[in-house]
Motif scaffolding. Structure first.
Motif: not given
Ligand code: AHM
Ligand code: MG
Length: 340
Positions: A9-27, A29-39
């Motif tokens: 697969t592409d070289l993706v770290t969990l940190t990067t993944f969680v950040l990009s998931e956070g952006f997807r959720l933000q789009e 309006n489901l989450a702010t960066g807080e879930l990213t910080l928690l994860l």
């Protein structure tokens, strides 16, 4: 010839993944960066526990701690330490309002902890699951589920006495021959493997989908004497099937994380049923049943108590138990046909 190959697969770290998931959720309006910080805080916690698990034999961390948890079970030193690591790290993240741990009788209400600042997430967890396997060096794991605090609440037990279908994320970290985090934020399931030298979890199992049918059953058959009729009949059907079907193989580790991990990847069925001795089985609803049912459903499988979808059970208390059958869709449906 290369000496090694990078993951396919592409070289993706969990940190990067969680950040990009956070952006997807933000789009959405489901989450702010807080879930990213928690994860991220959970990720650090898992690395910390992983480190302790690997060293346990060398630094005298094996064996009993000399006390019992709320279930009346003897705690291992690693159980106690893992719990401390989880609680401290989750409180320090500033993103949590309520914490429920298998090892603590009462929930931690973060707003009531002097000096702590509360956030909007509630985390239910088993800091180190598979206690009976700890001292033998067999796979164990950390299980967690996450709720958002109810509107207007600053954190109370009511925030976690909610069905698993209200969770916003769930996952586990398995400490085995490698450490693997398997995570869902409600958009499929992804698996990450820890590269110990880099200290990073790398995406190695993108978009895990459980096979529709497997060939493995996973249950503590030593309890058969207590099983109810539907479970016995189902087991008979997979062990002595009519030709041309082949009998299923048995695999049972006795660590839910490891047994569920294998079930997610290979398919089949994992069960800890209710029986004549334990009317709700053994596994805990909030921090074992719900997170695993969430992951299994997100991967396309089914999780049932035998009579109800696990995620729809309404918890009455934070440490209650639940019968669990989970795994491949077709296998669990076969099992359910014996309950009708
Ligand atoms: P624990 O939380 O005390 O470790 O107990 C939970 C574990 C699960 O990981 C596993 O599925 C089950 O207990 C095994 O129980 P048994 O030894 O009765 O088969
Ligand atoms: Mg447990």
């Amino acid at each position: 010839m290369t000496e090694y190959e990078l993951p396919s697969t592409d070289l993706v770290t969990l940190t990067t993944f969680v950040l990009s998931e956070g952006f997807r959720l933000q789009e959405r309006n489901l989450a702010t960066g807080e879930l990213t910080l928690l994860l991220n805080s959970l990720q650090t916690t898992c690395k910390f526990i992983e480190n302790m698990v690997r060293k346990a034999r060398l630094i005298n961390l094996v064996g009993a701690a000399g006390n019992q948890n709320v279930q009346g079970e003897d705690q291992k030193k690693l159980d106690v330490l893992s719990n401390e690591i989880m609680v401290k790290s989750l409180v320090a993240s500033g993103q949590t309002a309520v914490l429920v741990s298998e090892e603590d009788e009462q929930p931690h209400i973060v707003a009531e902890i002097p000096g702590a600042s509360a956030g909007k997430y509630c985390v239910v967890f088993d800091p180190l699951d598979g206690s009976s396997n700890i001292d033998a060096g067999v796979n164990i794991g950390t299980i967690f589920g996450i709720y958002t605090v109810r509107e207007g609440s600053t954190g109370s037990i009511e925030d976690v006495l909610r069905p698993g279908n209200e969770m916003v994320a769930a996952g586990y970290c398995m400490y085995g021959s490698s450490a693997n985090i398997v995570l869902s934020t409600g958009n499929g399931v992804n698996g990450f493997t820890l590269d110990n030298a880099m200290g990073e979890f790398i995406l190695t199992h993108p978009n895990i989908e459980i096979p529709a049918r497997g060939k493995i059953y996973s249950i503590n058959e030593g309890n058969s004497a207590y099983y109810h009729e539907p479970v016995l009949k189902y087991l008979e059907s997979i062990k002595y099937p009519e030709a041309p079907k082949k009998p299923y193989s048995a695999r049972y580790i006795g660590s839910m994380v490891a047994d569920v991990h294998r079930t997610l990847l290979y398919g089949g069925i994992f069960a800890y049923p209710a029986d004549k001795k334990s009317k709700n089985g053994k596994l805990r609803l909030l921090y074992e049943g719900f997170p695993m049912a969430y992951l299994i459903e997100q991967a396309g499988g089914v999780a049932t108590t035998g009579t109800q979808r696990v995620l729809d059970v309404q918890p009455q208390n934070i440490h209650e138990r639940v019968p669990v059958f989970l795994g491949s869709k077709d296998d669990v449906h076969d099992l359910l046909s014996f309950f009708k």
